[in-house]
Design a protein around this motif. Structure first.
Motif, mmCIF file in Angstrom:
data_model
loop_
_atom_site.group_PDB
_atom_site.id
_atom_site.type_symbol
_atom_site.label_atom_id
_atom_site.label_comp_id
_atom_site.label_asym_id
_atom_site.label_seq_id
_atom_site.Cartn_x
_atom_site.Cartn_y
_atom_site.Cartn_z
ATOM 1 N N ASP A 2 -0.867 5.907 -1.259
ATOM 2 C CA ASP A 2 0.456 5.288 -1.138
ATOM 3 C C ASP A 2 0.437 3.997 -1.946
ATOM 4 O OD1 ASP A 2 2.980 4.532 -0.407
ATOM 5 O OD2 ASP A 2 2.413 3.833 1.592
ATOM 6 N N ARG A 3 0.666 4.106 -3.241
ATOM 7 C CA ARG A 3 0.563 2.950 -4.142
ATOM 8 C C ARG A 3 1.796 2.063 -4.029
ATOM 9 N NH1 ARG A 3 -3.249 3.021 -8.311
ATOM 10 N NH2 ARG A 3 -4.512 4.919 -8.457
ATOM 11 N N ARG A 4 1.526 0.781 -3.967
ATOM 12 C CA ARG A 4 2.585 -0.223 -3.975
ATOM 13 C C ARG A 4 2.083 -1.457 -4.712
ATOM 14 N NH1 ARG A 4 3.993 -0.767 2.243
ATOM 15 N NH2 ARG A 4 1.973 0.246 2.457
ATOM 16 N N SER A 5 3.010 -2.210 -5.285
ATOM 17 C CA SER A 5 2.630 -3.434 -5.985
ATOM 18 C C SER A 5 2.421 -4.547 -4.965
ATOM 19 C CB SER A 5 3.722 -3.818 -6.999
ATOM 20 O OG SER A 5 3.371 -5.018 -7.667
ATOM 21 N N ASP A 10 0.022 -8.300 -3.944
ATOM 22 C CA ASP A 10 -0.812 -9.417 -4.404
ATOM 23 C C ASP A 10 -2.172 -9.274 -3.731
ATOM 24 O OD1 ASP A 10 -2.072 -11.781 -4.999
ATOM 25 O OD2 ASP A 10 -0.276 -13.009 -4.771
ATOM 26 N N HIS A 35 -1.444 -9.309 -8.973
ATOM 27 C CA HIS A 35 -0.649 -8.164 -8.539
ATOM 28 C C HIS A 35 -1.201 -6.877 -9.146
ATOM 29 C CE1 HIS A 35 2.289 -11.193 -7.255
ATOM 30 N NE2 HIS A 35 2.807 -10.238 -6.504
ATOM 31 N N ALA A 36 -1.251 -5.829 -8.336
ATOM 32 C CA ALA A 36 -1.726 -4.516 -8.791
ATOM 33 C C ALA A 36 -1.056 -3.443 -7.946
ATOM 34 C CB ALA A 36 -3.241 -4.403 -8.689
ATOM 35 N N SER A 37 -0.951 -2.255 -8.536
ATOM 36 C CA SER A 37 -0.380 -1.106 -7.832
ATOM 37 C C SER A 37 -1.505 -0.380 -7.111
ATOM 38 C CB SER A 37 0.334 -0.175 -8.822
ATOM 39 O OG SER A 37 0.853 0.968 -8.158
ATOM 40 N N VAL A 38 -1.636 -0.611 -5.807
ATOM 41 C CA VAL A 38 -2.744 -0.069 -5.031
ATOM 42 C C VAL A 38 -2.213 0.454 -3.699
ATOM 43 C CG1 VAL A 38 -4.444 -1.612 -6.091
ATOM 44 C CG2 VAL A 38 -3.250 -2.328 -4.007
ATOM 45 N N ASP A 39 -3.095 1.136 -2.976
ATOM 46 C CA ASP A 39 -2.814 1.555 -1.606
ATOM 47 C C ASP A 39 -3.275 0.426 -0.690
ATOM 48 O OD1 ASP A 39 -3.064 2.664 1.019
ATOM 49 O OD2 ASP A 39 -2.984 4.675 0.133
ATOM 50 N N HIS A 64 -8.722 4.118 -7.732
ATOM 51 C CA HIS A 64 -7.793 3.134 -8.301
ATOM 52 C C HIS A 64 -8.172 2.746 -9.729
ATOM 53 C CE1 HIS A 64 -6.768 2.722 -4.014
ATOM 54 N NE2 HIS A 64 -5.609 2.244 -4.428
#
Length: 406
Positions: free
Chosen positions: A275-278, A280, A301-305, A384
């Motif tokens: 469930d990736r989200r941007s 901090d 900031h990164a697009s991670v779970d 990731h």
């Protein structure tokens, strides 16, 4: 109905003609310093209408392209690009596995070489026999030639299909649970690559099943121990009303909850359910590493779970507590296209020859347990787009961290 003729004369430039796929086209164009190309696929042409293109292109190109109704030139170029990508992928495959420098990549496949070789031999032999025996031909030459060609074709087909039959049998044996099945890698050409791929697949399946069996046995043991302890604590608290028993029971429940959380995270990674989200990462790590000094700076900031990230940070801190005398500090920083999270501990460090084993599940360690902590950190990092590592901390201790793609 009939034939429509186009007379063209291009001194300099390109001429592109787009026609329906089923329209017959006679292309009679001469080029002086350019190129004349017919990009249509070969196939039957229907209808009573025909198109004839004749003329000359001096300094330029003349191309005929067929587009179906609703199809665009972008779709056509994409299809051509896909074919070039397939050719490039095959060439890259041969450069990776057993490429012979004296032979072009499109002849590396042994089956392909056999087809070309036998066709060349049959053609040369047929021409030689025809030239030599044409004057003295007899009717019984025909059945002899057919029998000879049939025998040669059967031998070629047998030699070509024998390795494939072996691969099919091996695949069925692996599907039936005979995971120790392996193909011989003494073949040449594409069959060696196929044998290596099948053997690697069997090894991975066997390793995964062994890991699952080990996980089932270890989890059963890990669950049985705290459950038995909790049963004793419940009886003690019921008889004496001792508050310490309830506190100890709470610790056992937290241990069970942590174990279940690790298993759920491992299951999510197994099925690629991210469930990736941007987010901090600086704030996320600060929240997850409560009570430990966190050093972070810049845009993190990164697009991670987020759930898996918290699990990875918690596992690093728990690893430092169990094996490294506690976490000293946590550092979060950007390194090019990736963001790194590192945890420093106060322990004796990890020997270089033991660092790879630390990221493998079910490897015995001094702290006991399943060994899922750092193994799960490594899998989360890889999912990731990053990786995990162990290094020496300046001043003593270990530095364990992972990276994710920003």
């Amino acid at each position: 109905e009939g034939t429509t003729t186009f007379d063209i004369h291009v001194t300099m430039g390109n001429l592109e003609l787009i026609v329906p796929p089923d329209l017959p086209v006679d292309l009679d164009v001469q080029s002086v310093t350019g190129n004349v190309s017919d990009w249509r696929k070969a196939g039957p042409r229907s209808g009573t209408k025909r198109l004839r293109i004749r003329g000359k292109v001096k300094a330029g190109n003349c191309e005929v392209t067929a587009l179906a109704p609703g199809q665009t030139k972008r779709d056509l170029h994409r299809a051509r690009h896909d074919r070039f990508k397939e050719m490039h992928a095959e060439r890259h495959l041969w450069h990776q596995h057993g490429h012979s420098h004296w032979m072009p990549w499109w002849l590396q496949a042994r089956t392909r070489r056999r087809i070309f070789s036998w066709l060349a031999i049959a053609f040369v032999g047929g021409v030689a026999a025809g030239v030599h025996l044409w004057v003295h031909r007899h009717w019984w030459y025909v059945p002899i030639a057919l029998a000879t060609l049939g025998l040669m074709s059967g031998m070629v087909a047998w030699r070509m299909t024998a390795p494939l039959i072996m691969a099919i049998k091996a695949a069925r044996d692996i599907g039936d649970g005979k995971l120790d099945t392996r193909l011989p890698t003494g073949q040449r050409g594409e069959m060696r690559i196929l044998a290596g791929a099948v053997n690697e697949m069997a090894e991975r399946i066997q390793r995964q099943i062994n890991d699952q069996k080990a996980l089932l046995a270890a989890v059963s043991h890990e669950l049985r121990t705290p459950l038995g302890h909790m049963r004793v604590l419940v009886e003690t608290a019921r008889d004496t009303g001792d508050k310490k028993s309830l506190d100890e029971m709470e610790r056992e429940i937290l241990m069970l909850d942590d174990l279940v959380g690790k298993l759920l995270a491992s299951s999510r990674l197994e099925f690629g359910n991210l469930d990736r989200r941007s987010v901090d990462l600086g704030e996320l790590v600060t929240t997850a590493a409560e009570g430990v000094e966190v050093i972070s700076d810049g845009d993190l900031h990164a697009s991670v779970d987020p759930t898996l990230m918290r699990r990875a940070v918690a596992n690093l801190i728990d690893n430092a507590r169990v094996h490294g005398g506690g976490a000293v500090r946590v550092r979060v920083e950007r390194r090019g296209p990736q963001i790194a999270v590192e945890v420093d501990d106060a322990g004796p460090g990890v020997p270089a020859d033991r660092r790879a084993d630390a990221f493998r599940a079910f490897v015995p360690s001094s702290g006991g347990g399943l060994g899922l902590g750092l193994a799960l950190v490594s899998r989360i990092a890889v999912a990731h787009g990053g990786g995990a590592w162990i290094a020496d901390r300046p001043g003593g201790g270990a530095r364990v961290g992972f990276t994710v793609q920003a």
